[in-house]
Structures are given as C-alpha cells and as structure tokens.
Design a protein around this motif. Structure first.
Motif, PDB file in Angstrom:
ATOM      1  N   HIS A  22       0.860  -1.188   0.000  1.00 39.71           N
ATOM      2  CA  HIS A  22       0.000   0.000   0.000  1.00 39.71           C
ATOM      3  C   HIS A  22       0.896   1.238   0.000  1.00 39.71           C
ATOM      4  CE1 HIS A  22      -3.367   2.469   2.168  1.00 39.71           C
ATOM      5  NE2 HIS A  22      -3.190   2.826   0.919  1.00 39.71           N
ATOM      6  N   GLY A  51      -3.798   7.084   4.329  1.00 39.09           N
ATOM      7  CA  GLY A  51      -4.401   5.760   4.320  1.00 39.09           C
ATOM      8  C   GLY A  51      -5.803   5.778   4.870  1.00 39.09           C
ATOM      9  N   ILE A  66      -8.698  -2.200   2.027  1.00 42.25           N
ATOM     10  CA  ILE A  66      -7.698  -3.036   1.361  1.00 42.25           C
ATOM     11  C   ILE A  66      -7.542  -4.364   2.092  1.00 42.25           C
ATOM     12  CG2 ILE A  66      -5.237  -3.220   0.805  1.00 42.25           C
ATOM     13  CD1 ILE A  66      -5.264  -0.185   0.323  1.00 42.25           C
ATOM     14  N   LYS A  98       3.232  -1.737   3.728  1.00 37.71           N
ATOM     15  CA  LYS A  98       2.928  -0.373   3.302  1.00 37.71           C
ATOM     16  C   LYS A  98       4.210   0.443   3.229  1.00 37.71           C
ATOM     17  CE  LYS A  98       1.768   1.501   7.874  1.00 37.71           C
ATOM     18  NZ  LYS A  98       1.456   0.319   8.679  1.00 37.71           N
TER      19      LYS A  98
END
Length: 783
Positions: free
Chosen positions: A471, A500, A507, A526
C-alpha cells in the motif's frame, strides 16, 4: 508479587531482577555499537550481539569483582530460566506463524535429504567421539547412554531462529538457496527437539502420559485459536488491528498451554511452533500478531538471547590443553558433520558445490535449544560437572561465531548464488519455478485489478506464486515532523490527509476475501513517503523480495461515461520512475470495461469466462508479455488468444512456401524466413509448439502494412476481449506502428498500450502493459 517486592522494597537494590534488567540494557546498547561497526564489514546482527555478551561476560567486564558480583548472583538462575522460557515460546510461535509450509512440502525431498544427511553424519561423529569425551569430562560410567545422546544432539542441532535472523540480515532469505537453507534448519530443529523430548519422557518413564498430554493440549489450543481468530476478525470491522486486550487473550492461551507442557515434558518449543503453523493466516488477527511479535522478537528478544549466549562464554575454562583440545574437537566435528553431510546430499540432489558449502555453514549455526540440551543434562538427565557444561557452551558459541562471518564472506565471494538476474524476467524463468509478484496499490480502487492478475497467475498449480501487495501512501507536508506512521493520531490518518485512513481497512478486507476465495496468502505491507521517493521503496522491496514482476496501477481511471480521467500526477511520475529503476519486469494495469458487464477485475466474482488477448509485434517486452500469458493460460476462467501482427510481405512469402505441410511446419518455416527477428521467431515457435498445438491457447495472425492498418485491426477486436496484454516497446523501428506515436499521450505505456488505454480509443477491455527488465543479460541478444 514477591519478586516485585524483592526488587523495589529491599535496601540492597542489587538483586537478581535489577541485575537481569541491567544485563539486558547493556547487551542492547553494546550490541548496537558493535552492529554499527561490524555492519560495514558485512557481518550480521547476531554476531554483534554475541560479541556484546562476550564483553559483559566472564571473559570481559565481569572480570572486575564488583561487576561479577552484580551480574552473577546465585539466585538469578531461576529468573534467567523463566526469561529463556518466554523467549523460546514467543519466537518459536512467530517462526511457525511465518513458515511457508507449502514451500517446505514442495521441496520436502531436497530439504529432508539435506537435513537428515547432516544429522546422520553428525550422529556418527558424535558416537565416535563420545567415548573419549566421556572419559575426559565424566568421573564415572553412570548414564553413559544419556551422555552420548546429548553429545549427538549438540553436534547435529541447527538453530532455525539464528538461520532466519541471519538470512534477514544478510538478505538471502528470499533466494532459492536461502529458502532451502531455512527449510532444512526447520526440519533439523524439529527433529532434534522431538528426539530430546523422547529422551526426557523415556528417562522419566512417562512416555505415553506426557506425550498424550502434550498432543491433547496442543490440539485444543489450535482449535481454540481457529475459532477465536475468526471471531476477532469479524468483530469491529472498522479496526485495522486487534485491541491490546484481544491480543493479550491469544498470548495468554499460548503462555498457559506452554507452561502446562513445560511442567511435564520440560520443552514446549515444538508445541509453540505447531500452534504458530496452524494459526489462521488470514485477517487482522494474524496481521496484528505478526506486526507486534516481529518487532518485539527481532529488536529485543533475539538480541538479548544471542547476547546471553555470549554472556555465558568463559575463556578461563580454556586454561588447560585438554580443555582446548575438547573444544576444538567439538567445533571441528560439528562443522565437519554439517558440511560433509550437506555435500553428500547435494551431490545426490545435483546441487552445486558452492551452494552445498553455504547451506552446510547455515546448518552449523547454534542457539537456544543447545542451551536447553546441556542445561537439562546438567540438572537431571546426566548430572555432569560444571566444567563439562562450560566447555560445551564454549563450543556452541565458537561454532556460531565462526559460521556467521563465514556466511558473510561466502556471500561476497559467491555473488552468483544470490544474483537477481535469474528472477528478473519471466521469459527466462522456469515456468514451474516459484514466481514472486509485488503489487502496488494507492487505494481500494486499485485492489481488484491487482488481485485479479495475481489470481490469473495462480491458474497453473504447477507454478507456485508468492504474492506481495504494498500500500503506497503519500507523505504530505501536513504531517508532523519526527513522528512515525503508527504514532499518528486518528485525525491525521483520515482520507483527507492522504495517510491511508479507512483505505487500509478496505484493502485488508479485499485481501481477506481474496484469500477466502482462492486460499492464496497475500503478504501485505505499506510504504509511506513523498511521491518523489516512493519509487525507491517499491524498487528496494522488489529487490529484497526477489520479485519477478512489479504490478502497478495506471494513474488514470475510467469514468461512468467510459472516458479516462487522470488521477494524481504523482502516481504517474512514480510509475515512470519504477519503469526506469525497477530491478525486475514491470506491469502497469489500466482498468477499463463496460458498465454492468463483468470485466477482468471481476475474474473471481463472475462465472463468465474472460477473453484475454496478447498482442505481439516483436521485441523483448512483447516476449515478456507472451511469457506472462503462458502462465495465466491454464486458468479455468481465462480463454487466451495470442494475436501476432505481421507485415503483408510476410504473408506473401508465407503463401509462396505453403504446400502440403501441416500448420506447425508452416509456422516454423516462417520463422526461418524472417530475417532480423530470429529471437522473436524462435521464442514464438517454441510457444506455438508447446501451447497452441495442444489447444490450450488460440493463435491468430493479422497482416498489416502500416500503423493506420494496425489501428484499424485493433479497433475490430476492441470489444471482443476483457483484457489486452501488450509489451511496452523495445521493438525498435517497426513499420507496423509507423505514425501511431503521433497522438501518444502517455509514453510510459508504449505506443500500442497508450493507444489502447486512451479515451479516444473505445475498447471494452482493461490493458496490461509489460516491460521486461532492461538490465537482463539476455537483452543483449536483441541489440
């Protein structure tokens, strides 16, 4: 409570708890200093931590009377034993949680052969030397069998936590050799621990009772964890991770069961490992455990444990020649047994010699269970004297200190062992070899397309896949300085602030649903950085993971009216930088499709078979696109067609050569007539014979004279496919695409890919543009 009172309520503050706390603190500080020094020499962290223990131990600062009285208190042994129990329990559970069981099963022949060859040779060496060591270290002939068994365990054991930590520090954990070494170490450790448990329960004459109790408790904990994890995953869906109370409950069950098992069998390491292996891997429960335990174990528990290993090293015990000879014999036999056993197995498995030597030194790393073996032997099993304990401990430390730097030296000398080139292009990779993918998403919008591509790759179960999804979160100027991502407040983690926010939850939910549907474990991570440097995080991750391809989303997305709308310009610049600097191949997916019609991104949700077309014009990128297509062709919901564009001149030559021969001969004759494209023709000829003649893949040829006819031909098939796969470029000047670049808007997609992804070109399918790794040695063949 009593321990706390003794710690804080005594007049003499120098008590076992404070001394143990000071030891830990000193080990962490000194090991950090050593790590900074040794890191420049390529030495891994565990070696620095063992050296820190040596500095504090009897061979270093503890030579000073005041320091020795503080650090070595008679009543401190129980505290160290309790701390060691918690260490073993947590990192064995974490190892089980991270273990790739499917890889071990796929490679069980190689891993098992290497492990048990090393154990067999080590057993022979142990039996041969045990009689001499028994005569030197023991003063009576009692319990000789137990002594021999302990010596065998010390010589044959491999500490998998040390191997895994060393593999992470030296960055060979994801290489084929490194993964094989880790698998071998796990098999070796479990085997030795099982043998040790059998020795204990047989010695206690309670084999059936204790064994049944351990199995029963382990099975109950595994069952409880299964339902608790499912329940926790469903509770509070808007939370990214478990609450501390929920996490504490899971760890309490683990601790309680381990303590009961320790009371009867003296060792719960295997049980903790099995509980970790069987723990459900999907959902926020597993993610929370991995995040919390990985940080604490790798940054506190293991450094202290390695430091304590060196802390017990006492060089004064080597005052006599006989003691030195005993230690040298143990070290030489341990290294010799591992190396010779590994080389014998590698000779049988046809593994190169240099890889065998490297794996052999990996398997010679010692650790926590060795202390357990000799400590239990000292307490109840054998009852040998303190000199024997110390000499065995010294040999364990020396083995690890020798093997760690040797591995670092071998890595520098044998760079080909861990070279990235064999995994940077799909064209030259074995189709049955594990493929590692790194998918990048900026938000929930991109997840479905990336997961659909991962699912398509898993169509052939012959070729295992290890997918990672990262991410990518933009770091804006509003973020507070010197604050870590996990320390941001809730208002700073909102969607508006672009850190985020709820995107993380969406996600995670999408990945969990994907796992439930496909049983494919997707590893999430991430990266938080500015768009200017975000590509570095992606490229570094791909290099560390040894990814074969990076999958990134296009910066444009389709509106309801079918037009493509630009998103953040930073996404586009990041994609461009990834294409330039990636250590492997790159694929950019532009998601398109008709409203209400299941597209390729709905590969899992729709029962409709997806029609996929691979367009081939020539060049390394197009060959990489076909190599990708070969891997997805066996998916049950994909119907693949390869469309090759050829000049009309090729059609004329072909018609002159067509006679009574079959299609394969015609195709191969065409390959021999095409000049200047020998690599393309040879590649497609092999692909045709392997996939097309079997009926697995469709094959079509289209003959055009120029770019205008190519555009017209692509318009004719625009509404026939839900996904178009095409190479970015790299084909040089081609008359088939002449003039097509005049309206090029996004050069990062290449001439053909940009046309298919543009708003003016109305196609119904998504577009996957693939660029082959530019630094591949094989690429020189195309120049």
């Amino acid at each position: 409570m009593d321990a706390t009172q003794r710690m804080v309520c005594q007049e003499d503050f120098f008590n076992p708890l404070t001394s143990m706390g000071m030891q830990m603190s000193c080990i962490l500080v000194i090991s950090h200093f050593f790590h900074l020094v040794l890191k420049t020499l390529g030495q891994p962290g565990p070696i620095a931590q063992i050296f820190a223990g040596l500095v504090l131990g009897p061979s270093g600062l503890s030579n000073v009377d005041r320091v020795r009285d503080f650090f070595f208190q008679a009543s401190a042994a129980e505290y160290y034993e309790i701390f060691g129990f918690f260490c073993r329990m947590l990192f064995m559970f974490l190892i089980g949680l991270e273990t790739d069981v499917s890889y071990i099963i796929r490679n069980i022949k190689a891993s098992g052969t290497i492990s048990y060859c090393g154990i067999l040779i080590g057993t022979l060496f142990g039996v041969a030397v045990s009689f001499f060591l028994h005569q030197q270290l023991m003063f009576n002939d009692k319990k000789k069998l137990g002594f021999i068994l302990i010596i065998i365990l010390v010589l044959t054991y491999t500490a998998s936590p040390v191997v895994i930590r060393l593999a992470g520090d030296l960055k060979f954990a994801t290489s084929p050799t490194g993964r094989l070494a880790i698998s071998c170490s796990l098999i070796n450790e479990i085997t030795c621990l099982v043998m040790f448990n059998l020795i204990i329960v047989i010695h206690k004459k309670s084999l059936f009772r204790d064994g049944f109790l351990a199995i029963l408790i382990t099975g109950m904990v595994i069952l409880v964890n299964k339902y608790v994890a499912i329940w926790f995953n469903k509770r509070n869906r808007n939370q990214k991770y478990l609450r501390n109370a929920e996490l504490l409950f899971i760890l309490s069950v683990l601790i309680g069961s381990s303590m009961i098992i320790e009371m009867f069998t003296r060792n719960s390491a295997i049980n903790c490992f099995l509980i970790g292996v069987m723990f459900p891997k999907e959902g926020k429960t597993a993610r929370t455990l991995l995040q919390k335990l990985t940080y604490s174990v790798h940054n506190f528990i293991l450094p202290i444990y390695f430091g304590y290993l060196g802390f017990q090293f006492d060089a004064s015990r080597l005052g006599s020649l006989s003691s030195v000879v005993i230690v040298v014999i143990l070290v030489v036999l341990s290294i010799g047994g591992k190396i010779s056993g590994t080389l014998v197995a590698c000779q049988y498995l046809r593994i190169p010699l240099n890889e065998g030597v490297f794996i052999g030194f990996c398997l010679n790393l010692k650790g926590h269970a060795d202390l357990l073996f000799i400590g239990q032997a000292t307490n109840s099993l054998i009852g040998w004297n303190q000199d024997a304990y110390n000499l065995l401990l010294i040999s364990i430390v020396i083995n690890t200190v020798i093997s760690g730097p040797t591995l670092a030296l071998l890595m520098r000398r044998e760079e080909n062992l861990f070279a990235q080139t064999s995994h940077t292009t799909l064209e030259f990779q074995n189709p049955e070899e594990d493929i590692r993918t790194l998918g990048c998403v900026y938000g929930p919008r991109h997840v479905s397309a990336i997961l659909a591509l991962i699912s398509a790759l898993n169509g052939s179960h012959r070729a295992p896949i290890t997918p990672y999804v990262m991410h990518l979160i933009e770091l804006t100027q509003k973020r507070r300085a010197n604050v870590s991502y996990h320390e941001l407040e809730d208002d700073e983690l909102s969607d508006d602030e672009d850190y985020g926010g709820n995107d993380v939850v969406e996600i995670n939910d999408a990945v969990d649903a994907f796992h439930a549907e496909t049983k494919i474990i997707v590893h999430l991570s991430k990266a938080v950085s500015s768009f200017a440097t975000l590509y570095e995080d992606v490229c570094n991750a791909a290099e560390d993971l040894r990814a074969s391809i990076i999958l990134a989303p296009f910066h444009k997305h389709q509106r309801i009216d079918g037009k493509m709308e630009s998103g953040k310009e930073g996404v586009r610049t990041t994609n461009q930088k990834i294409l330039r600097h990636a250590p492997c191949s790159v694929g950019i997916i532009a998601e398109r499709g008709l409203a209400g019609v299941p597209g390729f991104a709905q590969l899992l949700d729709s029962a409709t078979v997806q029609q996929v077309a691979t367009l081939f014009f020539g060049g390394p990128d197009d060959r990489e696109a076909v190599a990708w297509s070969k891997r997805i062709a066996s998916h049950q919901k994909i119907n693949l067609t390869v469309i090759r564009f050829l000049s009309t001149e090729s059609s004329r030559v072909r018609s002159e050569r067509v006679d009574d021969r079959d299609d394969v001969e015609v195709f191969m004759s065409l390959s021999s007539l095409e000049t200047g494209k020998d690599v393309d023709n040879a590649f497609l000829s092999n692909f045709y014979n392997e996939c097309v003649t079997s009926g697995q893949v469709g094959y079509v040829e289209k003959y055009v004279n120029n770019g205008a006819e190519t555009v017209a031909a692509m318009r004719d098939i625009g509404d026939m496919y839900s996904l178009f796969i095409v190479g970015k470029g790299g084909r040089g000047h081609s008359p088939l695409t002449t003039g097509m670049s005049d309206w090029e808007e996004c050069p990062e997609l290449g001439t053909v890919g940009d046309l298919l992804a543009s708003s003016e070109y109305n196609v119904n399918g998504s577009v996957l543009v693939i660029q082959q790794h530019r630094n591949s040695k094989k690429d020189l063949m195309d120049d």
